[in-house]
Design an enzyme around this catalytic site. Sequence first.
Site, mmCIF file in Angstrom:
data_model
loop_
_atom_site.group_PDB
_atom_site.id
_atom_site.type_symbol
_atom_site.label_atom_id
_atom_site.label_comp_id
_atom_site.label_asym_id
_atom_site.label_seq_id
_atom_site.Cartn_x
_atom_site.Cartn_y
_atom_site.Cartn_z
ATOM 1 N N ARG A 255 0.799 -1.221 0.000
ATOM 2 C CA ARG A 255 0.000 0.000 0.000
ATOM 3 C C ARG A 255 0.839 1.281 0.000
ATOM 4 O O ARG A 255 0.567 2.208 -0.756
ATOM 5 C CB ARG A 255 -0.916 0.048 1.232
ATOM 6 C CG ARG A 255 -2.212 -0.669 1.062
ATOM 7 C CD ARG A 255 -2.608 -1.274 2.369
ATOM 8 N NE ARG A 255 -1.627 -2.299 2.697
ATOM 9 C CZ ARG A 255 -1.691 -3.554 2.247
ATOM 10 N NH1 ARG A 255 -2.706 -3.925 1.519
ATOM 11 N NH2 ARG A 255 -0.752 -4.444 2.516
ATOM 12 N N THR A 256 1.824 1.339 0.877
ATOM 13 C CA THR A 256 2.532 2.616 1.024
ATOM 14 C C THR A 256 3.262 2.951 -0.268
ATOM 15 O O THR A 256 3.141 4.057 -0.798
ATOM 16 C CB THR A 256 3.501 2.535 2.211
ATOM 17 O OG1 THR A 256 2.786 2.062 3.343
ATOM 18 C CG2 THR A 256 4.102 3.894 2.525
ATOM 19 N N LYS B 177 25.989 -4.496 -1.680
ATOM 20 C CA LYS B 177 27.462 -4.487 -1.852
ATOM 21 C C LYS B 177 28.135 -3.811 -0.676
ATOM 22 O O LYS B 177 29.351 -3.607 -0.684
ATOM 23 C CB LYS B 177 27.828 -3.736 -3.133
ATOM 24 C CG LYS B 177 27.225 -4.312 -4.394
ATOM 25 C CD LYS B 177 27.615 -3.412 -5.582
ATOM 26 C CE LYS B 177 26.667 -3.595 -6.741
ATOM 27 N NZ LYS B 177 26.751 -2.494 -7.697
ATOM 28 N N ARG C 221 11.344 3.661 3.281
ATOM 29 C CA ARG C 221 10.997 2.699 4.345
ATOM 30 C C ARG C 221 12.255 1.902 4.666
ATOM 31 O O ARG C 221 12.971 1.455 3.766
ATOM 32 C CB ARG C 221 9.888 1.747 3.893
ATOM 33 C CG ARG C 221 9.647 0.621 4.893
ATOM 34 C CD ARG C 221 8.430 -0.196 4.578
ATOM 35 N NE ARG C 221 7.218 0.550 4.861
ATOM 36 C CZ ARG C 221 5.990 0.040 4.784
ATOM 37 N NH1 ARG C 221 5.819 -1.226 4.419
ATOM 38 N NH2 ARG C 221 4.933 0.769 5.061
ATOM 39 N N HIS D 260 5.130 5.838 11.411
ATOM 40 C CA HIS D 260 4.652 5.721 10.024
ATOM 41 C C HIS D 260 3.700 6.898 9.801
ATOM 42 O O HIS D 260 2.485 6.743 9.721
ATOM 43 C CB HIS D 260 3.942 4.375 9.871
ATOM 44 C CG HIS D 260 3.670 3.936 8.458
ATOM 45 N ND1 HIS D 260 3.825 4.764 7.358
ATOM 46 C CD2 HIS D 260 3.242 2.748 7.963
ATOM 47 C CE1 HIS D 260 3.508 4.084 6.264
ATOM 48 N NE2 HIS D 260 3.150 2.862 6.609
HETATM 49 N N1 CP Z 1 -0.147 0.046 5.790
HETATM 50 C C1 CP Z 1 1.044 -0.259 5.271
HETATM 51 O O1 CP Z 1 2.087 0.301 5.646
HETATM 52 O O2 CP Z 1 0.973 -1.248 4.328
HETATM 53 P P1 CP Z 1 2.196 -1.754 3.458
HETATM 54 O O3 CP Z 1 3.163 -2.447 4.401
HETATM 55 O O4 CP Z 1 1.593 -2.704 2.443
HETATM 56 O O5 CP Z 1 2.852 -0.562 2.832
#
Ligand code: CP
Length: 303
Positions: free
Chosen positions: A51-52, A80, A101, A129
């Site tokens: 999603r993110t 590496k 991320r 997040h």
């Molecule tokens: N909600 C969320 O962070 O989903 P993903 O891990 O799929 O990005």
Amino acid sequence: MENKSLISINDYSKEEILHVLDLAGEFEQNPTQTILSGKVIATLFFEPSTRTRLSFESAVNRLGGKIIGFSDSASSSATKGESLKDTIKTVSNYSDLIVMRHPLEGSARYASEVAMVPVVNAGDGANQHPTQTLLDLYSIKKTQKTLENLNIFIVGDLKYGRTVHSLLMAMARFNATFYFVSPKELRIPQEYKLFLDQHGLKYYEMTDFKDTISEADIMYVTRVQKERFSDPIEYEKTKNAYVLRNKMLENTKSNLKILHPLPRVNEINTDVDDNEKAYYFTQALNGVYTRQSILSLILGLKN
Ligand code: CP
């Protein structure tokens, strides 16, 4: 907000949060524009995501921008031995904004300190997040018509769930009352309880919600975060602690909405999906509008 990195939800004031949400509402009305034309957004995902990453990429594509990046650090020079600092400095030369991320708590803050362009934290370990939180707030405001004075139930992995930690800090601005429902091994960490104490907010901790669910305005269900456990036996003990089923939603408030940052494993049975109180797939869609808002504000394309 222009040129400012977004690392923690606390980087934004209450007014800035509300501004992001208002602008997200405008993007929901008109999600396809060309305001990002000529802009390059880098998405660096050192951890898996559906999603993110894809909602950021959808947000950029729908606004006419371009995306570079990787969805798997195995395809980057990190394998590496390249340091995060060198990776970020390099990608800063190729892009106008970096979405990252990373599994390490604090990595996003560090990246923002070495980057020449703004960094948006798309999740750093069990820490924060913030863009998920902004889309969660958008979803709450849209369904409840307010963010103030709500009863927020947060269910599942309150120890490792970064979306939980960001949401709690954000909803504290709106006088929420929190009901923390978790197995004792996954209780909300002490630092967050201290934070709520300092802000004079009410919270309750419990291991079951059946006697209190009738109080809930929002039920925010979370997955037990398997990837954060050092001991697989501990994960096995807690992984099926809660399964929300459709019949449990009888005698709940008419305004109740079930949210989940997704992905889900077993914690919401699929028989809930068709209940009008289930909102998690629309919540994921709201991620596109909210991220369009965040990107355009940081890039100074909206004010
Ligand atoms: N909600 C969320 O962070 O989903 P993903 O891990 O799929 O990005």
